[in-house]
Design an enzyme around this catalytic site. Structure first.
Site, PDB file in Angstrom:
ATOM      1  N   TYR A 319       2.284   5.085  13.518  1.00  0.00           N
ATOM      2  CA  TYR A 319       1.936   5.828  14.508  1.00  0.00           C
ATOM      3  C   TYR A 319       1.755   5.377  15.882  1.00  0.00           C
ATOM      4  CZ  TYR A 319      -0.896   7.575  10.457  1.00  0.00           C
ATOM      5  OH  TYR A 319      -1.037   8.251   9.149  1.00  0.00           O
ATOM      6  N   CYS A 358      10.038  -8.008   5.869  1.00  0.00           N
ATOM      7  CA  CYS A 358      11.518  -8.043   6.491  1.00  0.00           C
ATOM      8  C   CYS A 358      11.677  -6.720   6.865  1.00  0.00           C
ATOM      9  CB  CYS A 358      12.339  -8.335   5.171  1.00  0.00           C
ATOM     10  SG  CYS A 358      12.061 -10.126   4.578  1.00  0.00           S
ATOM     11  N   GLU A 359      11.155  -6.330   8.092  1.00  0.00           N
ATOM     12  CA  GLU A 359      11.521  -5.163   8.693  1.00  0.00           C
ATOM     13  C   GLU A 359      11.136  -5.402  10.169  1.00  0.00           C
ATOM     14  OE1 GLU A 359      11.164  -1.071   7.904  1.00  0.00           O
ATOM     15  OE2 GLU A 359      10.745  -1.558   5.647  1.00  0.00           O
TER      16      GLU A 359
HETATM   17  N1  LLP Z   1     -10.837  16.180   6.334  1.00  0.00           N
HETATM   18  C1  LLP Z   1      -9.611  16.389   5.834  1.00  0.00           C
HETATM   19  C2  LLP Z   1      -9.182  17.810   5.158  1.00  0.00           C
HETATM   20  C3  LLP Z   1      -8.571  15.708   6.237  1.00  0.00           C
HETATM   21  O1  LLP Z   1      -7.073  15.788   6.013  1.00  0.00           O
HETATM   22  C4  LLP Z   1      -8.942  14.371   6.954  1.00  0.00           C
HETATM   23  C5  LLP Z   1      -7.896  13.577   7.249  1.00  0.00           C
HETATM   24  C6  LLP Z   1     -10.294  14.229   7.152  1.00  0.00           C
HETATM   25  C7  LLP Z   1     -11.242  15.204   6.771  1.00  0.00           C
HETATM   26  C8  LLP Z   1     -10.741  12.946   7.825  1.00  0.00           C
HETATM   27  O2  LLP Z   1     -10.392  12.776   9.176  1.00  0.00           O
HETATM   28  P1  LLP Z   1     -10.656  11.510  10.018  1.00  0.00           P
HETATM   29  O3  LLP Z   1     -12.555  11.969  10.279  1.00  0.00           O
HETATM   30  O4  LLP Z   1     -10.977  10.415   9.125  1.00  0.00           O
HETATM   31  O5  LLP Z   1     -10.028  11.451  11.133  1.00  0.00           O
HETATM   32  N2  LLP Z   1      -3.562   8.011   8.316  1.00  0.00           N
HETATM   33  C9  LLP Z   1      -4.002   8.561   9.619  1.00  0.00           C
HETATM   34  C10 LLP Z   1      -4.967   9.690   9.552  1.00  0.00           C
HETATM   35  C11 LLP Z   1      -4.752  10.860   8.436  1.00  0.00           C
HETATM   36  C12 LLP Z   1      -5.740  11.566   8.379  1.00  0.00           C
HETATM   37  C13 LLP Z   1      -5.497  12.599   7.291  1.00  0.00           C
HETATM   38  N3  LLP Z   1      -6.739  13.515   7.030  1.00  0.00           N
HETATM   39  C14 LLP Z   1      -4.443   7.329  10.577  1.00  0.00           C
HETATM   40  O6  LLP Z   1      -4.386   6.239  10.296  1.00  0.00           O
HETATM   41  O7  LLP Z   1      -4.804   7.741  11.563  1.00  0.00           O
END
Ligand code: LLP
Length: 428
Positions: A319, A358-359
């Site tokens: 990201y 290795c990227e």
């Molecule tokens: N509820 C639902 C339906 C979700 O899809 C998510 C996150 C959350 C709650 C929690 O969101 P948070 O409060 O943690 O922002 N891998 C990405 C984030 C993907 C989030 C996916 N859904 C990152 O590293 O930023």
């Protein structure tokens, strides 16, 4: 706010020197602070207290059992998106009625698992999924409570990979289709449609998108009430930001100040609120410790090659996410006053902090102003508790890192480092 601070020239995690953890557990290692986890949960609960929400910690952000147990013991529910996360939530001692389950692709066995467990709320993302849940509930002789995930067509102004509430994402049902959805399915005796669910994206650095989407959901609730459908639950989702950079993100109180007045009247007339925070609880409650293996110069660039990379923490390469990175013992004059992209301090040099994979895309930071470092130095990657270990992989056959929980002056390994045997354990 967290409990990772520099004292007497070195980084401490609560009362424990980071060096002591690395010496005992090796590197790379994720380190979580129990007091920080509890503090974040308490702050969200206090900010939203006027509407008494059920706070369902988003297990996807960091599913380690010790983390989930800590939060469940403090009254948190859990937001899960797979049979695996449901299993973790239950194993961590979360009562099933405090579990909400979202996800666009729930399989039949996962739906059955959720129904058998008796979870609190199934968040439904499409018409065919609702029909499938109703069919399985009927076959099992179970009833369940469901919330329709509506897509409010609101731009959360975050990375396109984590934007979920705009039109034409795979998530939820267009808000205009919600009426038809309730008319078709709102009287099902087994899958009882009792709620609305939102999750617009994450991290959302601004409160305005919440105000807009919650406003739309409340208007929809009123319209549905006029048609005889009672919406008892509004799940506002997650996405509250974490402090990746000191002072840049709204606090729990800021989000609450924007959202609470909107929902308070509806809460007084019986609406139940669910929140699904993940990163705002876990991100600042964790750091990643990594050891510098080599420092290498190529052309004008300095590469700091660490034992953690995109396999350990994917967010920078996936990201372009910013994580503050700093030596655990930065030397005189280099204790960081704040976590920022450009610390105002003399003697910093631009360095690419990269991993062993290795990227070319394997990096933790590019052109980052840091004190000069050497082979053997220990670095801390901050705000790594959320979507760190939970997105780690074994790419290049590197075993998964260890996880450690700090509690005051003590710490313990809460996931042991994988061994080489672990790597091949599933391969006969
Ligand atoms: N509820 C639902 C339906 C979700 O899809 C998510 C996150 C959350 C709650 C929690 O969101 P948070 O409060 O943690 O922002 N891998 C990405 C984030 C993907 C989030 C996916 N859904 C990152 O590293 O930023």
């Amino acid at each position: 706010m967290d409990h990772f601070t520099y004292e007497a020239g070195e980084l401490r995690c609560e009362g424990v020197p980071a060096e002591a953890i690395a010496a005992a557990a090796g590197t790379p290692t994720y380190v979580y602070s129990r007091a920080t986890l509890e503090g974040h949960l308490a702050r969200i609960a206090a900010a939203f207290a006027p509407v008494d929400p059920l706070i369902c910690y988003s297990v996807k952000s960091c599913g380690n059992l010790a983390v989930c147990r800590t939060l469940a013991a403090r009254g948190a529910g859990m937001d899960v998106v797979s049979g695996g996360e449901l299993f973790r939530a239950l194993r961590a001692g979360c009562p099933p009625e405090r579990i909400v389950y979202a996800g666009v692709g729930k399989r039949d066995d996962e739906i059955a698992q959720a129904l058998e467990a008796g979870i609190g709320l199934l968040n439904v993302e499409s018409e065919p999924e609702f029909e499938n849940i109703a069919r399985i509930a009927r076959a099992l002789g179970r009833t369940c409570r469901c919330a329709l995930r509506v897509n409010p067509d609101v731009d959360p102004r975050t990375h396109r990979f984590t934007t979920t509430g705009t039109k034409e994402t795979k998530f939820g049902v267009d808000i205009e289709r919600a009426h038809a959805f309730f008319r078709t399915y709102g009287r099902d005796a087994h899958a009882r449609l009792v709620g609305l669910h939102l999750h617009i994206g994450s991290p959302v650095y601004d409160t305005a998108p919440y105000v807009e989407s919650v406003g739309k959901a409340l208007a929809l609730r009123d319209a549905l009430a006029r048609e005889g459908f009672a919406v008892e639950v509004l799940d506002v989702g997650g996405g509250f930001a974490a402090d990746y950079e000191t002072g840049r993100s709204p606090s729990a109180a800021d989000y609450a100040r924007a959202i609470v007045p909107l929902i308070e009247p509806a809460v007084r007339s019986g609406l139940r609120i669910v929140l699904e925070p993940g990163r705002s609880i876990a991100a600042n409650a964790g750091i990643l410790l990594t050891r510098v293996q080599y420092v290498k110069r190529s052309g004008d660039k300095t590469f700091v090659i660490c034992d953690a990379g995109m396999n350990t923490l994917l967010r920078p390469s996936h990201y372009d996410a910013f994580h503050f990175i700093w030596p655990v013992r930065p030397g005189a004059g280099h204790v960081p006053p704040a976590r920022t992209r450009e610390p105002a301090m003399a003697g910093l040099v631009p360095q690419d902090v990269v991993g062993p994979i290795c990227e070319t895309g394997d990096f933790l930071a590019l052109d980052r102003a840091m004190p000069p470092v050497e082979r053997g130095d220990l670095l801390a990657v901050f705000t790594a508790g959320a979507y760190g270990m939970s997105m780690a992989s074994r790419y290049n056959s590197v075993p998964l890192p260890a996880e450690v929980m700090v509690d005051g002056d003590a710490f313990r390994v809460v996931r042991r480092r994988e061994s080489l045997e672990d790597l091949v354990a599933h391969e006969p």
